[in-house]
Design a protein around this motif. Structure first.
Motif, short mmCIF file in Angstrom:
data_model
loop_
_atom_site.label_atom_id
_atom_site.label_comp_id
_atom_site.label_asym_id
_atom_site.label_seq_id
_atom_site.Cartn_x
_atom_site.Cartn_y
_atom_site.Cartn_z
N ALA A 125 0.84 -1.19 0.00
CA ALA A 125 0.00 0.00 0.00
C ALA A 125 0.88 1.25 0.00
N ALA A 126 0.38 2.28 -0.61
CA ALA A 126 1.12 3.53 -0.67
C ALA A 126 1.39 4.06 0.73
N MET A 165 1.29 15.61 -7.68
CA MET A 165 1.65 15.40 -9.09
C MET A 165 3.14 15.13 -9.24
N ARG A 166 3.94 15.86 -8.48
CA ARG A 166 5.40 15.66 -8.55
C ARG A 166 5.78 14.25 -8.08
N LEU A 167 5.14 13.79 -7.03
CA LEU A 167 5.43 12.45 -6.53
C LEU A 167 5.12 11.39 -7.57
N LYS A 168 4.02 11.56 -8.28
CA LYS A 168 3.68 10.61 -9.35
C LYS A 168 4.70 10.66 -10.47
N ASN A 189 7.61 8.72 -9.63
CA ASN A 189 7.29 7.31 -9.33
C ASN A 189 7.49 6.99 -7.85
N LEU A 190 7.11 7.93 -7.00
CA LEU A 190 7.17 7.73 -5.55
C LEU A 190 5.76 7.44 -5.05
N LEU A 220 12.41 18.28 0.89
CA LEU A 220 11.62 17.05 1.04
C LEU A 220 12.22 15.88 0.29
N ARG A 221 12.81 16.13 -0.86
CA ARG A 221 13.28 15.03 -1.69
C ARG A 221 14.33 14.17 -0.99
N HIS A 222 15.12 14.79 -0.11
CA HIS A 222 16.14 14.02 0.62
C HIS A 222 15.49 13.03 1.59
N LEU A 223 14.35 13.43 2.17
CA LEU A 223 13.63 12.52 3.05
C LEU A 223 12.99 11.39 2.26
N LEU A 224 12.47 11.72 1.08
CA LEU A 224 11.81 10.72 0.25
C LEU A 224 12.80 9.70 -0.30
N GLU A 225 14.04 10.15 -0.53
CA GLU A 225 15.05 9.26 -1.09
C GLU A 225 15.64 8.33 -0.06
N SER A 226 15.45 8.66 1.22
CA SER A 226 16.00 7.81 2.27
C SER A 226 15.21 6.52 2.38
N GLU A 227 15.80 5.54 3.01
CA GLU A 227 15.13 4.25 3.15
C GLU A 227 13.82 4.41 3.90
#
Length: 217
Positions: free
Chosen positions: A20-21, A49-52, A55-56, A197-204
């Motif tokens: 699940a997302a 929209m950016r997350l899509k 592909n996050l 935010l992108r640095h948090l999203l890229e983390s495990e």
């Protein structure tokens, strides 16, 4: 029937359902609730929209309310955490405290408590700072701005120094009230957030056990 059921079970085993997302919760005020414009124009929708595009796999819950203060946000947060179980929480509050001349020390306490509650189950937190109009005086506005830096340092969380960076001083990007950004400014607001935010999203991704949210206190 048993043969069909067995076939289904085998297919599930071979091709498990996608996870699940993960949930990204935004708790803010009018700056994040698309005040004075179509909701679709707001920076939070643009973030989805950016997350899509990247592909996050995140589901965004925008729990921002126009006029909300840090005290109200602190009261609302436990229920939001229990209900949505976010893996990442964006906190954008404080502007209404400043505009109303409320206690800055109480504001700091409220935001700090929100960060603590959001972190407790294991969620990541992005704190978003805002800025006040210059007519509130240099001493007050500088102390107001410093609170976000202090909380981020004390709590060890990521910080967007100002959501309205590069926007607040431009009449063409602000609404007539000179407090709220216009629809035209929303992409710039997204970029201000995305840079951190992108640095948090890229983390495990971290797993947040559901039972850690029960009660939310």
């Amino acid at each position: 029937m048993r043969r069909i059921l067995l076939t289904v079970l085998l297919l599930v085993g071979l091709f498990p359902l996608s996870a699940a997302a993960r949930t990204l919760l935004v708790v803010g005020d009018s700056l994040s609730s698309a005040y004075g414009m179509e909701v679709q124009s707001g920076w939070v929708v643009l973030l989805g929209m950016r997350l899509k595009q990247e592909n996050l796999d995140y589901r965004i819950v925008n729990a921002s309310i126009s006029g909300d203060t840090t005290a109200n946000g602190l009261v609302r947060l436990p229920k939001l955490l229990a209900q949505h179980k976010p893996t990442l929480v964006i906190i954008e509050l404080g502007g209404n405290d400043g505009l109303r001349g409320l206690s800055l020390e109480q504001m700091k306490h409220n935001i700090s408590m929100m960060v603590t509650k959001a972190k407790r189950p294991g969620a990541s937190v992005l704190l978003v700072g805002v800025q006040l109009p210059p007519n509130y005086g240099k001493t007050y506005t500088e102390r107001f701005q410093a609170i976000y830096r202090e909380i981020a340092a004390e709590q060890g969380v990521a910080l967007v120094p100002s959501l309205l960076e590069g926007i607040a001083t431009r009449n063409d990007l602000m609404q007539p009230d000179r407090i709220h950004a216009s629809a035209r400014a929303q992409p710039r607001m997204l970029e201000n957030v995305w840079a951190h935010l992108r640095h948090l999203l890229e983390s495990e991704p971290r797993s947040v056990p559901a039972d850690r949210y029960v009660g939310g206190k």
